[in-house]
Design an enzyme around this catalytic site. Structure first.
Site, short mmCIF file in Angstrom:
data_model
loop_
_atom_site.label_atom_id
_atom_site.label_comp_id
_atom_site.label_asym_id
_atom_site.label_seq_id
_atom_site.Cartn_x
_atom_site.Cartn_y
_atom_site.Cartn_z
N ASP A 133 2.48 20.73 -20.23
CA ASP A 133 1.82 19.34 -20.52
C ASP A 133 2.97 18.51 -21.32
O ASP A 133 3.20 18.72 -22.34
CB ASP A 133 0.72 19.66 -21.32
CG ASP A 133 0.02 18.40 -21.50
OD1 ASP A 133 0.50 17.23 -21.39
OD2 ASP A 133 -1.39 18.27 -21.81
N TYR A 162 0.95 -1.17 -0.05
CA TYR A 162 0.06 0.04 0.25
C TYR A 162 0.94 1.16 0.04
O TYR A 162 0.61 2.26 -0.74
CB TYR A 162 -0.84 0.11 1.17
CG TYR A 162 -1.88 1.24 1.23
CD1 TYR A 162 -3.09 1.19 0.65
CD2 TYR A 162 -1.70 2.45 1.81
CE1 TYR A 162 -3.99 2.08 0.28
CE2 TYR A 162 -2.49 3.36 1.71
CZ TYR A 162 -3.64 3.30 0.96
OH TYR A 162 -4.55 4.46 0.86
N ARG A 179 -11.70 16.27 -34.20
CA ARG A 179 -11.23 17.31 -33.68
C ARG A 179 -11.51 18.82 -34.21
O ARG A 179 -10.64 19.25 -35.07
CB ARG A 179 -9.44 17.13 -33.71
CG ARG A 179 -8.95 16.29 -32.53
CD ARG A 179 -9.21 16.60 -31.22
NE ARG A 179 -8.58 15.84 -30.08
CZ ARG A 179 -9.40 15.82 -28.99
NH1 ARG A 179 -10.89 16.15 -28.68
NH2 ARG A 179 -8.89 14.81 -28.15
N LYS A 207 0.67 8.18 -23.36
CA LYS A 207 1.07 8.23 -24.78
C LYS A 207 2.62 7.96 -25.02
O LYS A 207 3.11 6.94 -25.14
CB LYS A 207 0.97 9.88 -25.26
CG LYS A 207 -0.66 10.17 -25.58
CD LYS A 207 -1.55 10.51 -24.30
CE LYS A 207 -2.68 11.09 -24.66
NZ LYS A 207 -3.76 11.16 -23.52
N PHE A 239 -6.25 22.53 -24.77
CA PHE A 239 -6.55 20.97 -24.86
C PHE A 239 -7.80 20.79 -24.06
O PHE A 239 -8.05 21.25 -23.09
CB PHE A 239 -5.30 20.12 -24.52
CG PHE A 239 -5.74 18.70 -24.54
CD1 PHE A 239 -5.96 18.14 -25.69
CD2 PHE A 239 -6.29 17.78 -23.32
CE1 PHE A 239 -6.28 16.79 -25.96
CE2 PHE A 239 -6.64 16.37 -23.80
CZ PHE A 239 -6.54 15.89 -25.01
N THR A 240 -8.52 20.00 -24.35
CA THR A 240 -9.86 19.67 -23.82
C THR A 240 -10.09 19.49 -22.37
O THR A 240 -10.79 20.31 -21.59
CB THR A 240 -10.58 18.39 -24.48
OG1 THR A 240 -9.61 17.24 -24.46
CG2 THR A 240 -11.02 18.74 -25.79
N PHE A 243 -17.78 15.71 -26.61
CA PHE A 243 -17.09 14.73 -27.85
C PHE A 243 -17.12 13.19 -27.57
O PHE A 243 -17.31 12.51 -28.37
CB PHE A 243 -15.79 15.37 -28.69
CG PHE A 243 -14.44 15.23 -27.33
CD1 PHE A 243 -14.50 16.28 -26.72
CD2 PHE A 243 -13.97 14.20 -27.41
CE1 PHE A 243 -13.31 16.39 -25.68
CE2 PHE A 243 -12.83 14.25 -26.52
CZ PHE A 243 -12.72 15.26 -25.37
C1 LIG Z 1 -2.06 16.98 -24.75
C2 LIG Z 1 -2.80 16.20 -23.93
N1 LIG Z 1 -2.83 16.50 -22.45
C3 LIG Z 1 -3.64 15.77 -21.65
C4 LIG Z 1 -4.21 14.49 -21.91
C5 LIG Z 1 -5.28 14.05 -20.96
O1 LIG Z 1 -4.66 12.79 -20.34
P1 LIG Z 1 -5.44 11.63 -19.97
O2 LIG Z 1 -6.23 11.22 -21.22
O3 LIG Z 1 -4.25 10.51 -19.61
O4 LIG Z 1 -6.29 11.79 -18.89
C6 LIG Z 1 -4.33 14.26 -23.07
C7 LIG Z 1 -5.08 12.96 -23.63
O5 LIG Z 1 -5.41 12.83 -24.67
C8 LIG Z 1 -3.49 14.85 -24.02
O6 LIG Z 1 -3.43 14.64 -25.15
#
Ligand SMILES: Cc1ncc(COP(=O)(O)O)c(C=O)c1O
Length: 464
Positions: free
Chosen positions: A221, A78, A388, A264, A130-131, A455
């Site tokens: 990021d 743990y 996108r 990624k 980014f979303t 989306f």
């Molecule tokens: C540029 C970027 N930042 C953040 C994220 C978010 O990461 P996660 O999907 O692991 O939550 C993504 C995911 O697609 C991304 O492409």
């Protein structure tokens, strides 16, 4: 029989295949039915009904035998798992940050960072939204402001570093909001929404200098920072002889903190982190992670996941790996460009992006041409891609108006170490087939819209 002598030497992946997963081709009537059942949203298809899956490069990589061996070495204590310390060491060695808080994936790190750093009324400038990042900034009471260079919004512009920050735009945001209202500047390495476009080292340094002058931290990021480092090696004078690992460390050194979706670059199916050089932020983050994720030495992951990540980091920065990873994306992109299919130029790091406005010029953006195109490619061949464009951009948090971004794209995202060149040929031929029938294509109307990140779950019908 004699063969002509090749005029070039080919490259090949630095691995061979040890295990395979069968995939299944469906019929055209089946795919037509599946797409209607999925409300024309490729996220709502079942994976078993997909032939070649280019939905995302997130969590879809093939792990190496060394990573799988690491899975068996999971220390599932743990607290204080040895795999946590291996991960921490790898992050410090390759990314350079002093402190590490593991999270189950990238958006969990974004959530924790936003809760700590952003206060209502704050402004967060960045090189395109980014979303999930923007949503967490908004949920914490902040407003994202785009300060990317104008070239990034033009799919045909060949600028080698379309991820660059426009320093004059950034200065204007600082002057307008005041440095006290800017908790940090948000920088993405290879900008996903711009088409996987990199930022130059020179630009990163300049951003650092400007931020330092105003005492504003820089948050990276780092999700695809290794791919960014590769583009710097290939395109920026002075870096051609340096290793990707060395470039990555220098790039990160101009930032204070990073959030990471390790799904990624890092070649794992799950995982992420928040890493920082700021001890105060680290203390707060490791306290908050126990509320939302799990103890600060596992952050929502199993020990085995952290081990696979630690090993994946080392593999991801190898020059041979990253050259063939991006080489495969370029192989697909060059095929399409040679056939005159409109794609975002230059070809990005993780994906080829189709320019849906140029592909389906007769479909207005209010009828979501990119969403329609992703569905049409699936129907043609079982290849799954994703939108996108306007659907991903969502609505303005204050006015509720729909965003209609300049870029209306379909992303053909290549998982790492998963598909062969023959798969890429099949994909390219399907995209061409759909392009040749483009005058008959029709748009969509949204019939179900979820409140957040629409989306993923929105549903559509054919527009009349
Ligand atoms: C540029 C970027 N930042 C953040 C994220 C978010 O990461 P996660 O999907 O692991 O939550 C993504 C995911 O697609 C991304 O492409």
């Amino acid at each position: 029989m004699s063969y002509p002598k090749p005029s070039r030497r080919s490259w090949a992946e630095p691995w061979k295949i040890k295990m395979v997963e069968p995939i299944r081709m469906t019929t055209l009537p089946e795919r037509q039915k599946f797409l209607i059942e999925a409300g024309y949203n490729t996220f709502l298809l079942r994976s078993e009904d997909v032939y070649i899956d280019l939905l995302t490069d997130s969590g879809t990589s093939a792990m190496s035998d060394r990573q799988w061996a690491g899975i068996m070495l999971g220390d599932e204590a743990y607290a204080g798992s040895r795999n946590f310390y291996n991960l921490w060491e790898a992050v410090t060695q390759y990314y350079g940050y002093k402190y590490l808080v593991p999270t189950h994936q990238g958006r969990a790190a974004e959530h924790i960072l936003s809760r700590i750093m952003i206060h209502p009324g704050d402004v967060i400038p960045g090189n395109m939204y980014f979303t999930t990042t923007r949503l967490h900034q908004e949920l914490a009471g902040g407003t994202f402001v785009d300060v990317i260079i104008d070239e990034a919004h033009d799919p045909a512009n060949p600028h080698p570093f379309k991820g660059n920050v426009d320093l004059a735009k950034l200065q204007r945001v600082i002057d307008r909001a005041g440095p006290g209202k800017i908790p940090y500047v948000s920088i993405a390495g290879t900008v996903n929404m711009a088409g996987g476009q990199p930022q130059s080292m020179e630009n990163m340094c300049a951003v650092r200098e400007l931020c330092q002058a105003h005492d504003i931290p820089v948050v990276l990021d780092a999700t695809r920072a290794v791919e960014n480092a590769y583009f710097i090696q290939q395109r920026e004078p002075g870096y051609e002889a340096k290793k990707v690992a060395e470039i990555l460390k220098e790039y990160c050194s101009y930032t204070d903190t990073c959030t990471m979706s390790a799904k990624k670059d890092t070649l794992v199916n799950i995982g992420g982190w928040l890493a920082t050089n700021d001890q105060g932020l680290f203390e707060e983050a490791r306290n908050l992670v126990v509320v939302y994720e799990g103890l600060h030495t596992y952050g929502g992951l199993a020990g085995r996941d952290m081990e696979a990540m630690a090993r994946g980091i080392a593999e991801s920065v190898e020059d041979d790996h990253i050259r063939t990873r991006i080489g495969q994306v370029e192989y697909l992109g060059n095929h399409l460009a040679d056939w005159g299919i409109p794609i975002v130029q230059p070809i990005g790091g993780h994906a080829v992006f189709l320019d849906a406005k140029a592909y389906y010029p007769h479909i207005p953006q209010s009828q979501y041409p990119a969403q329609a195109l992703a569905g049409d490619i699936y129907t043609d061949s079982g290849v799954r891609t994703m939108e996108r464009g306007a659907v991903s951009a969502g609505r303005d948090a204050k006015t509720g108006e729909e965003h209609f971004p300049k870029l209306e794209l379909v992303r053909l995202t290549i998982p790492r170490r998963v598909y062969t060149q023959a798969h890429m040929d099949v994909v390219a031929e399907s995209v061409l087939e759909v392009y040749e029938r483009r005058e008959h294509a029709r748009g969509l109307r949204m019939v179900y819209e979820p409140k957040y990140l629409r989306f993923f779950q929105a549903r559509f019908e054919r527009a009349s």
